[in-house]
Design a protein around this motif. Sequence first.
Motif, PDB file in Angstrom:
ATOM      1  N   PRO A 261      33.142  37.913  28.223  1.00  0.00           N
ATOM      2  CA  PRO A 261      31.910  37.461  28.770  1.00  0.00           C
ATOM      3  C   PRO A 261      30.709  37.189  27.706  1.00  0.00           C
ATOM      4  O   PRO A 261      29.815  36.369  27.798  1.00  0.00           O
ATOM      5  CB  PRO A 261      31.532  38.742  29.682  1.00  0.00           C
ATOM      6  N   ASN A 262      30.926  37.874  26.498  1.00  0.00           N
ATOM      7  CA  ASN A 262      29.737  37.605  25.780  1.00  0.00           C
ATOM      8  C   ASN A 262      30.014  36.350  24.685  1.00  0.00           C
ATOM      9  O   ASN A 262      29.334  36.211  23.473  1.00  0.00           O
ATOM     10  CB  ASN A 262      29.635  38.874  24.862  1.00  0.00           C
ATOM     11  N   THR A 386      36.774  40.061  36.041  1.00  0.00           N
ATOM     12  CA  THR A 386      36.523  40.232  34.660  1.00  0.00           C
ATOM     13  C   THR A 386      37.266  41.632  34.349  1.00  0.00           C
ATOM     14  O   THR A 386      37.242  41.730  33.054  1.00  0.00           O
ATOM     15  CB  THR A 386      34.956  40.341  34.400  1.00  0.00           C
ATOM     16  N   GLY A 387      37.664  42.154  35.162  1.00  0.00           N
ATOM     17  CA  GLY A 387      38.706  43.425  34.688  1.00  0.00           C
ATOM     18  C   GLY A 387      37.907  44.738  34.289  1.00  0.00           C
ATOM     19  O   GLY A 387      38.114  45.663  33.545  1.00  0.00           O
ATOM     20  N   LEU A 388      36.520  44.605  35.028  1.00  0.00           N
ATOM     21  CA  LEU A 388      35.749  45.661  34.905  1.00  0.00           C
ATOM     22  C   LEU A 388      35.984  46.960  35.773  1.00  0.00           C
ATOM     23  O   LEU A 388      36.949  46.591  36.704  1.00  0.00           O
ATOM     24  CB  LEU A 388      34.184  45.209  35.070  1.00  0.00           C
ATOM     25  N   GLN A 389      35.363  48.146  35.559  1.00  0.00           N
ATOM     26  CA  GLN A 389      35.399  49.234  36.621  1.00  0.00           C
ATOM     27  C   GLN A 389      34.179  49.414  37.263  1.00  0.00           C
ATOM     28  O   GLN A 389      33.385  49.989  36.937  1.00  0.00           O
ATOM     29  CB  GLN A 389      35.800  50.622  35.674  1.00  0.00           C
ATOM     30  N   PHE A 391      33.349  50.609  40.092  1.00  0.00           N
ATOM     31  CA  PHE A 391      32.630  51.954  40.449  1.00  0.00           C
ATOM     32  C   PHE A 391      32.296  52.934  39.367  1.00  0.00           C
ATOM     33  O   PHE A 391      31.503  53.647  39.557  1.00  0.00           O
ATOM     34  CB  PHE A 391      33.727  52.584  41.610  1.00  0.00           C
ATOM     35  N   GLU A 392      32.762  52.763  38.313  1.00  0.00           N
ATOM     36  CA  GLU A 392      32.187  53.528  36.907  1.00  0.00           C
ATOM     37  C   GLU A 392      30.880  53.115  36.688  1.00  0.00           C
ATOM     38  O   GLU A 392      30.209  53.806  36.414  1.00  0.00           O
ATOM     39  CB  GLU A 392      33.427  53.375  35.942  1.00  0.00           C
ATOM     40  N   TRP A 395      28.560  54.351  39.203  1.00  0.00           N
ATOM     41  CA  TRP A 395      28.298  56.035  38.880  1.00  0.00           C
ATOM     42  C   TRP A 395      27.316  56.255  37.813  1.00  0.00           C
ATOM     43  O   TRP A 395      26.248  56.826  37.864  1.00  0.00           O
ATOM     44  CB  TRP A 395      29.460  56.727  38.700  1.00  0.00           C
ATOM     45  N   ARG A 398      23.749  54.681  38.830  1.00  0.00           N
ATOM     46  CA  ARG A 398      23.290  55.764  39.977  1.00  0.00           C
ATOM     47  C   ARG A 398      22.620  56.826  39.286  1.00  0.00           C
ATOM     48  O   ARG A 398      21.549  57.309  39.629  1.00  0.00           O
ATOM     49  CB  ARG A 398      24.292  55.975  40.749  1.00  0.00           C
ATOM     50  N   ARG A 407      28.795  51.038  27.877  1.00  0.00           N
ATOM     51  CA  ARG A 407      30.162  51.243  27.587  1.00  0.00           C
ATOM     52  C   ARG A 407      31.068  50.518  28.397  1.00  0.00           C
ATOM     53  O   ARG A 407      32.170  50.250  28.105  1.00  0.00           O
ATOM     54  CB  ARG A 407      30.286  52.580  27.373  1.00  0.00           C
ATOM     55  N   HIS A 408      30.722  50.538  29.820  1.00  0.00           N
ATOM     56  CA  HIS A 408      31.811  50.175  30.881  1.00  0.00           C
ATOM     57  C   HIS A 408      31.568  48.707  31.135  1.00  0.00           C
ATOM     58  O   HIS A 408      31.678  47.998  31.876  1.00  0.00           O
ATOM     59  CB  HIS A 408      31.715  50.986  32.101  1.00  0.00           C
ATOM     60  N   HIS A 409      30.858  47.985  30.055  1.00  0.00           N
ATOM     61  CA  HIS A 409      30.645  46.559  29.994  1.00  0.00           C
ATOM     62  C   HIS A 409      29.723  46.103  31.139  1.00  0.00           C
ATOM     63  O   HIS A 409      30.230  44.762  31.507  1.00  0.00           O
ATOM     64  CB  HIS A 409      32.025  45.840  30.076  1.00  0.00           C
TER      65      HIS A 409
ATOM     66  N   GLN B 323      40.992  53.796  30.410  1.00  0.00           N
ATOM     67  CA  GLN B 323      40.100  52.843  30.617  1.00  0.00           C
ATOM     68  C   GLN B 323      40.740  51.398  30.401  1.00  0.00           C
ATOM     69  O   GLN B 323      41.093  51.324  29.244  1.00  0.00           O
ATOM     70  CB  GLN B 323      38.630  53.012  30.160  1.00  0.00           C
ATOM     71  N   PRO B 324      40.702  50.511  31.297  1.00  0.00           N
ATOM     72  CA  PRO B 324      41.358  49.387  31.053  1.00  0.00           C
ATOM     73  C   PRO B 324      40.704  48.415  30.231  1.00  0.00           C
ATOM     74  O   PRO B 324      39.150  48.524  30.263  1.00  0.00           O
ATOM     75  CB  PRO B 324      41.769  48.714  32.425  1.00  0.00           C
ATOM     76  N   VAL B 325      40.983  47.380  29.409  1.00  0.00           N
ATOM     77  CA  VAL B 325      40.281  46.509  28.708  1.00  0.00           C
ATOM     78  C   VAL B 325      39.816  45.285  29.426  1.00  0.00           C
ATOM     79  O   VAL B 325      40.711  44.785  30.323  1.00  0.00           O
ATOM     80  CB  VAL B 325      40.968  46.248  27.659  1.00  0.00           C
ATOM     81  N   PRO B 326      38.707  45.025  29.585  1.00  0.00           N
ATOM     82  CA  PRO B 326      38.042  43.568  30.271  1.00  0.00           C
ATOM     83  C   PRO B 326      39.006  42.434  29.854  1.00  0.00           C
ATOM     84  O   PRO B 326      39.556  42.373  28.646  1.00  0.00           O
ATOM     85  CB  PRO B 326      36.918  43.512  30.166  1.00  0.00           C
ATOM     86  N   VAL B 327      38.912  41.399  30.704  1.00  0.00           N
ATOM     87  CA  VAL B 327      39.789  40.139  30.238  1.00  0.00           C
ATOM     88  C   VAL B 327      39.414  39.758  29.202  1.00  0.00           C
ATOM     89  O   VAL B 327      37.965  39.622  29.085  1.00  0.00           O
ATOM     90  CB  VAL B 327      39.539  39.363  31.808  1.00  0.00           C
ATOM     91  N   GLN B 329      39.161  40.724  26.334  1.00  0.00           N
ATOM     92  CA  GLN B 329      38.408  41.498  25.236  1.00  0.00           C
ATOM     93  C   GLN B 329      39.448  42.330  24.473  1.00  0.00           C
ATOM     94  O   GLN B 329      40.749  42.351  24.847  1.00  0.00           O
ATOM     95  CB  GLN B 329      37.435  42.581  25.811  1.00  0.00           C
ATOM     96  N   ARG B 334      37.475  49.206  24.779  1.00  0.00           N
ATOM     97  CA  ARG B 334      37.702  49.815  25.916  1.00  0.00           C
ATOM     98  C   ARG B 334      36.820  50.992  25.915  1.00  0.00           C
ATOM     99  O   ARG B 334      36.108  51.491  24.956  1.00  0.00           O
ATOM    100  CB  ARG B 334      38.997  50.783  25.692  1.00  0.00           C
ATOM    101  N   PRO B 335      36.003  51.266  27.378  1.00  0.00           N
ATOM    102  CA  PRO B 335      34.934  52.198  27.363  1.00  0.00           C
ATOM    103  C   PRO B 335      35.070  53.281  26.892  1.00  0.00           C
ATOM    104  O   PRO B 335      36.309  53.786  27.138  1.00  0.00           O
ATOM    105  CB  PRO B 335      34.760  52.049  29.096  1.00  0.00           C
TER     106      PRO B 335
END
Lengths: 518, 335
Positions: A261-262, A386-389, A391-392, A395, A398, A407-409, B323-327, B329, B334-335
Amino acid sequence: MKARIFNPRGGVKPDSHKKESSESPIRHVPLPPRLAVLLIQGSQGSARTIVTVGDRVLKGQCIGEAEGADGTAIHAPTSGTVTEIGYYPMAHPSGLSSQAIVIEPDGEERWITYEPLDPATADRDELILRIQASGIVGMGGAVFPSHLKARSNIKTMIINGAECEPWITCDDRLMRERAANVVTGSAILALLTGARQTLIGIEDNKPEAIAAMRAAVRNMEPVTRKCPGAGKMNVVAVPTRYPTGERKQLIQVLTGVKIPPNERVTKYGTQCFNVATAHAVCRALLHGEPMVSRIVTVTGNVERPGNYEVLFGMSIADLLAFCGVKPDTTRVLMGGPMMGFALPSLDAPVIKGCNCLIAASNELFPPSAPEQPCIRCGDCVDVCPTGLQPFEMYWASRTKNLDSARRHHIFGCMECGCCAYVCPAHIPLVDYFRFARSEIRARDEEQKAADQARTRFEFRSLRLEREKSEKAARLAAKAAETRAKAAAGGNAALIADAVERARTQPPAQDNAEQDHQK
Amino acid sequence: MSSPHIRRPASVQRVMMTVLVALLPGIVVYVWQAGAGILVNLAIATATALASEALMLRLRKRPLWIALSDGSAIVTAWLIALILPSIVPWWLTMTGVLVAIVGAKHLYGGIGQNPFNPAMAAYCAVIVAYPALMSQWPSIDGVDFATQLHLILGGSREIDGITGATALDAMRTGLRNQNDVRSILGSGTGTFGFAGGRGWEWIAAGYLAGGLFLLVRRVITWHLPFGFIAGMGLMAGVFWLAAPNNFPSPLFHFASGGTMLAAFFIVTDPVTGTSSPLGKFIFAAGAGIIAWVIRTFGIYPDGIAFAVLLMNICVPLINHATQPVPVGQRKDSRP
């Protein structure tokens, strides 16, 4: 040649609702009583007005010239008289206003004449300058100035005809009806960017458009054949999936290259243009027509859904009225239902990025069920392209745990909305992410300001301290000198020294001092 | 109102209803094999769960209807009823459900917030508090409905002759008495069936069928049930191959006790589990391994509940590590 398709992760398949508007040809809209062309058409690239109230203008005449290297020009959408330069609401979620040039049409539609440019012989800079002067911007909705993208040097050019958002069909109709121009424009862009191959990606729910584009590539005009890159032009049917039409997604589907993304797409030797942008480039260079109109899909809760060739500056309310908007319409979306926004004001004029207007009713777009707590089911993770999380990130947002969100991108999120679309707890996830991002940005700004202030303060303290110590050192040195002299010659020496000092003082100053005393 | 403006017709309620539907095959087989008493327990548990859920929502000043109708309390209630012996008195079922809904769920902040699997917390609480009642399993076809009802409603517990050792119990006792696996299985007490406990193995098959339905409906992913069965199977398999006389086969473990229920309905609880596919596998495999260890070396009728709670504790750690690595990246992002 059978092109290879690289299936990306995630994505969703909402009901397409394309048939409502895709089955009738592009229609023209009668000239409205006035056109208000906004000087700011998108977040990048603005224009400076070069006409005054009372000026007569021709269709296509430049009325606002590009402001700076990134600016894009605007043109009179029809011939008539400039009646006002005032503020009009922008078609933007903020609801802000911007300056607009208002033209009262004379009904004659008289064009200004521009010399066409031959891409085979014209200079590259000249062609790119013409693209800027013709006011061409990304027509997919991002409204990024095209001349900036045309300047890149790439290997593979992607032409985006995916149109993955539900309801929107303007690119579909454009490709069906004006495929030759799209292909020619693509070839010119390939020439400008130095691309060695061109991939035109179209979702497989548009078989007519794919067929028309393939035919156009086969029957390419000789003028475009000269463009290198045009020879390796391939129309690729890509699987229907949202958000394949997002440029990095489409690049991934067509080339297999995964761009984080960046990072910029050009770093990976690719660049992506919308089909309507390619069409506009063709009209501008080969026909000398600057951008004065676009195809807008008007659909949803209207009597006559379809695609309309609309002049820039026409009021969205007028356009909707022409299409027969039904009375139970609750709001109007610009763009698609996944990433579009509800227009704060229908008085906003149509702009270059206005690809679709959807009249929404509670029946077509039922309000979301109340938000429930997240149960971590992971559906959002499965669909995130994008393969992000998500729900993390939710949280973290929130609980305002901004470091965790980053950190969770959270800045890798493109706000495609897949996560919120599938969430069984009906959590408006994208809203949470927007909130967290603005919080992080605000915090970063604050931090930066505080850092600067601290640095300034520390330097000032340091400087004062230094000056103080320097002064003390100077005084001490002088005192030491005096003491040394006193020790050497006693008081007589000091008096002699003082007498000597008095004598060597410049007489002019003495006089001035005496005059002053008088 | 902002994007997206459309939503897939999905809801927590729909997810929970699917889970309840998936439990039905197991319940039907249960009734067929062990009598209708389980239905009474299910009813007691459901009523207690809804009442305590409503009470807690009222106390916490939360809207009643959204949370009551999401079905999560009913899922917890059914799981508790299914893991308790089917002739426990009514108040024991109620106690278990109260521990789950009040203690394990709402005191931690309600649905989505609880770190421990409510049904497993309930099981552990009652087995520690009432070990005798919790070890009285009825022999599979030895108790008619009237007797079951009598026992459930708190009648005098004259249970000699109607209870029997479960397959896991019989196996453990036999091994402790220096018998070998084959002679225990062939001892002809009517305890063992073709794979696990006689009758109970069919109920396990019912849970398996429901679990496969959940997989097909994509309510769960394969990582959890497969991980659990693989973890337990790995331990059981290694020891069985090394010493087949002293350790029962993996199949025996799969068909006995709560293995199938746990694999498809308990370790699959999303709230108290891990998030990434790899994390899910590690979580479930860990639970399977610990469950086998407790079954083999512990004193409890089954070890799954403790195993799941222990793995619940490890969830933040597993999440952190997986934690999975984003596409596109790099790994270090990893977070």
